[in-house]
Design an enzyme around this catalytic site. Structure first.
Site, PDB file in Angstrom:
ATOM      1  N   LYS A  56      10.824  58.695  46.049  1.00 21.19           N
ATOM      2  CA  LYS A  56      12.022  59.119  45.333  1.00 21.19           C
ATOM      3  C   LYS A  56      11.858  58.886  43.823  1.00 21.19           C
ATOM      4  CE  LYS A  56      13.564  60.553  49.160  1.00 21.19           C
ATOM      5  NZ  LYS A  56      14.406  60.003  50.171  1.00 21.19           N
TER       6      LYS A  56
HETATM    7  C1  LIG Z   1      14.873  60.068  51.644  1.00 23.77           C
HETATM    8  C2  LIG Z   1      16.185  60.541  52.116  1.00 23.77           C
HETATM    9  C3  LIG Z   1      17.006  59.788  52.968  1.00 23.77           C
HETATM   10  C4  LIG Z   1      16.564  58.540  53.648  1.00 23.77           C
HETATM   11  O1  LIG Z   1      16.082  57.569  52.809  1.00 23.77           O
HETATM   12  P1  LIG Z   1      15.053  56.474  53.385  1.00 23.77           P
HETATM   13  O2  LIG Z   1      14.990  55.520  52.250  1.00 23.77           O
HETATM   14  O3  LIG Z   1      13.771  57.185  53.632  1.00 23.77           O
HETATM   15  O4  LIG Z   1      15.629  55.893  54.607  1.00 23.77           O
HETATM   16  C5  LIG Z   1      18.256  60.255  53.256  1.00 23.77           C
HETATM   17  N1  LIG Z   1      18.680  61.425  52.776  1.00 23.77           N
HETATM   18  C6  LIG Z   1      17.915  62.202  51.994  1.00 23.77           C
HETATM   19  C7  LIG Z   1      18.447  63.488  51.489  1.00 23.77           C
HETATM   20  C8  LIG Z   1      16.630  61.794  51.661  1.00 23.77           C
HETATM   21  O5  LIG Z   1      15.856  62.566  50.897  1.00 23.77           O
END
Ligand SMILES: *Cc1c(COP(=O)(O)O)cnc(C)c1O
Length: 763
Positions: free
Chosen positions: A547
């Site tokens: 992210k």
């Molecule tokens: C990455 C993501 C998640 C989940 O996050 P994690 O940290 O991987 O559990 C939820 N929603 C969206 C849109 C994502 O891109």
């Protein structure tokens, strides 16, 4: 008897390999030393224990590829004269890389000694060369287990990577005891001239001079890296630092092991200092050797020497730690490896190892340091967390500080950190206090981490279709799914493109439904003059590796509502009201806390976030400009109502113009070494097994028993009802971009896309 050719391209190579050459000769092997470099260097190398058997050099005008070709030619001539059973190299010079090309052609095994040294910055020139040289070999000898792991992680075969310890202790012992001299500080900045900026270098020099002066020590500086940098950047040496211009290789080695303190930016000097027992202050995190930092032999002081004053004092107080390479006889261990290779020639045939990149240099990746903003700042804060001895957030301060800073950054009253983006969504859903069978309208194009929490809370995910061009839910698609049991709406700002929230919020208000914004992909995206995450009742973010900012795993939820904030906090804390007069576990909740280690990283990452978003937007703009003329593509852009945060660069391929569409284009890009994902998640979420058979687990089955939909078709969602999602996935190619892309990276990506499109258009 085996015949070994040792290819040596620098004095430090010669110094490092000398013990091995002596051990092989003692075993009556024939060892030839091929020296590629100037005559002064050859003399230096001989003085350090390796007399060249043959020597060659590039002409002064031969640089780059010409120089490489000259080195390959030299090796070929040497090998014709003295045909080797195997070749040994080390270091990252021209010859080390040439040996890779040559040995592949000649079918002779190539053993890299002291392989697997990795710095944090893969874009660094030295680092690229070292990797290229490592990847061209057929067998590897490494000093530490960590180096073995590094190589294995890059895809090299573990059966050929041998942890043998270090040749350095033997090499140093061969120099004999250094003559005692009055104490001084040795300043060896090898990379000072490579991309240094004047302020940083000036500050570092001033701090070194001041610290040494405080202890009454003179500073002697090695000239090779430093003198040109001082000239180029027009920096005056501070008083108390004296340049030593005419030292040969031996003289520099002697200085480094006689010094009271060594200040350096070089990986080689760190290892030398560790073995010689000289405290080492390291002014570059990218060349840090983990084993010397861990053993306490080196201390990181920052590129500007920010932490140098305290580290200098500590260095003078400390007893030298035992060096981190063990007392293993590395020369004997390497000789055994060579022996085995010669004895089993079939296994030893070089098979081209996977290249470190596809075609050409590697693109920055968010999977490692090349595409992330992790560095010195994070290291420093994590070190503070560790030294504090408090690693959990209930007693520590980093997570709390991050939560406050994040709330300020976003513009909400509260932010609560947790251990994943999935947990963030889960906390948001749980905070709403849903009943079994309640319905939550959400999107079929999202991360599964945004959907399973709905099931865990006993609610039913009801999928709204998306707009095929934005791939986001809209007021119209949500309205089509509302029933009397709808209790909440979750929107995902997919790939960083904000949803058209105005109409969605109006609809939600009219029906009194809370909206949760899943902003995991949309840090810093805006609608009007506000960031996404400030419009709904609760916003969730992810700090997972890929992210915008990351703690490896992690998440955060934000809200303006005090009561919801309390429930969010309780949900990630086993519903235990820390700080309450009479805490009790009031509802089922797990431990979803972020640790202080991650909190420290998060706190260091947050100040970089705005710049990350700005850079990603610039990369996207650059790509858009370069691809504007390519027919058959629809490129992502800001929506009329806000700005895109470009978690990914998702573009659409018109299969009518480019036959084969997204799939064919993506495949061609991959063949050109450009990582991309045609069709993103491949299928709408409701086609995942979990939703295909709701009876897979109590947690998925339970909600339906309380929902009128149980009498409908099972499952109730099929592709026919979702033309937008189907089309939106069919045509998309998701290109991972990140804040570290430089213009030559975008140029390369754009060229590959254009070439692939041209290829398809031709049919
Ligand atoms: C990455 C993501 C998640 C989940 O996050 P994690 O940290 O991987 O559990 C939820 N929603 C969206 C849109 C994502 O891109």
């Amino acid at each position: 008897m085996a015949r070994v050719l040792v290819a040596v391209g620098s004095c430090s190579d010669a110094f490092g390999l000398a013990p091995l050459v002596h051990a092989c000769r003692a075993a009556h092997w024939t060892v030839d030393v091929a020296w590629f470099g100037d005559a002064d260097g050859a003399r230096d190398a001989a003085a350090l224990g390796l007399r060249p058997t043959t020597s060659g050099a590039a002409l002064p005008e031969q640089t780059g590829a010409r120089r490489d070709a000259a080195a390959i030619d030299f090796l070929a001539r040497t090998a014709e004269l003295l045909p080797p059973d195997l070749v040994v190299t080390t270091g990252h010079g021209t010859l080390a890389r040439a040996a890779g090309t040559w040995s592949l052609d000649a079918g002779v095994p190539l053993v890299r000694v002291d392989a697997g040294q990795r710095s944090g910055d893969a874009a660094d020139r030295t680092e690229r060369r070292r990797r290229a040289a490592d990847h061209a070999a057929t067998h590897w000898c490494v000093a530490t287990d960590l180096q073995q792991l590094e190589l294995a992680r890059e895809g090299l075969p573990t059966s050929r990577i041998h942890t043998v310890g270090s040749l350095l202790p033997a090499a140093l012992a061969a120099l004999g005891a250094p003559a005692p001299v009055p104490p001084f500080v040795w300043l060896a900045l090898e990379h000072a001239d490579a991309g240094a900026d004047a302020t940083a270098l000036g500050e570092l020099l001033a701090r070194v001079a001041a610290a040494a002066r405080a202890h009454g020590l003179p500073v002697h500086a090695a000239a090779p890296g430093l003198a040109p940098a001082l000239d180029r950047l027009a920096i005056e040496l501070p008083a108390g630092i004296e340049l030593r211009r005419n030292l040969d290789a031996r003289g520099q080695l002697d200085a480094a092991r006689r010094a009271r303190v060594l200040v350096t930016d070089s990986a080689g000097y760190q290892a030398l200092a560790a073995v010689a027992g000289v405290p080492c202050l390291l002014a570059a995190v990218t060349t840090a050797r983990p084993e010397t930092v861990r053993s306490g032999a080196s201390q990181l002081v920052g590129a500007r020497g920010e932490r140098l004053p305290e580290a200098f004092d500590r260095a003078l107080q400390r007893q030298p730690a035992p060096h981190p390479y063990g007392d293993r006889d590395a020369a004997a261990a390497i000789r055994a490896v060579l022996d085995a290779i010669v004895a089993a020639p079939d296994d030893a045939r070089p098979t081209p190892a996977p290249a470190p990149a596809g075609a050409g240099p590697t693109l920055p990746s968010d999977g490692d340091h090349t595409g992330r903003t992790l560095g010195d700042d994070e290291v420093a804060l994590v070190a503070v967390a560790i030294r504090s001895g408090t690693l959990n957030s209930t007693r520590g301060t980093f997570v709390t500080a991050f939560e406050r800073a994040f709330a300020r950054w976003l513009g909400t009253r509260h932010a609560i950190a947790c251990n994943s983006g999935s947990m963030a969504v889960h906390a948001a859903i749980a905070a709403l206090g849903l009943q079994p069978g309640d319905e939550v309208v959400t999107t079929p194009i999202t991360d599964m981490g945004a959907l399973t929490p709905i099931l865990y809370e006993g609610a039913v995910p009801v999928f709204a279709d998306v707009d095929p061009t934005t791939r986001n839910v809209t007021a119209a698609t949500i309205a089509a799914q509302l029933t009397l049991r709808t209790r909440a709406i979750v929107v995902t700002h997919l790939f960083g493109l904000p949803c058209d929230l105005a109409a969605i919020l109006a609809l939600a208000r009219a029906r009194n439904l809370p909206v949760i914004e899943d902003c995991a992909q949309a840090f810093g995206a805006t609608i009007g003059d506000r960031k996404v995450g400030t419009f709904g009742r609760i916003a969730s973010f992810s700090l997972q590796q890929g992210k915008h900012i990351t703690t490896g795993e992690g998440g955060i939820v934000a809200t303006d509502d005090d009561a919801l904030a309390r429930r969010l906090f309780l949900f990630v804390n086993k519903a235990w009201g820390y700080g309450d007069p009479k805490p009790d576990h009031t509802f089922p909740a797990l431990n979803g806390r972020l640790s202080e280690l991650q909190g420290a990283v998060a706190l260091a990452q947050l100040p970089k976030l705005d710049d990350v978003v700005r850079r990603r937007r610039a990369v996207a703009a650059d790509l858009r400009a370069r691809l504007a003329a390519v027919r058959g593509l629809r490129l992502p852009d800001d929506p009329p109502y806000g700005t895109h945060a470009y978690w990914k660069f998702a573009f659409d391929v018109d299969a009518g113009v480019l036959p084969g569409g997204a799939l064919a284009l993506g495949k061609r890009m991959q063949q050109a070494g450009i990582n991309c994902v045609p069709r993103y998640v491949q299928k709408p979420a409701f086609e995942c097994a979990l939703f295909q058979d709701w009876r897979r687990a109590p947690v998925t089955w339970l909600p339906l028993q309380h929902n009128p939909r149980r009498d409908g078709p099972m499952p109730p969602f099929t592709r026919d009802g979702y033309p937008g999602a189907t089309a939106g996935l069919e045509s998309v190619v998701v290109l991972p971009i990140n804040e570290r892309y430089r213009p030559d990276d975008t140029a390369r990506v754009a060229a590959a896309i254009a070439a692939a499109a041209e290829d398809l258009a031709r049919g």
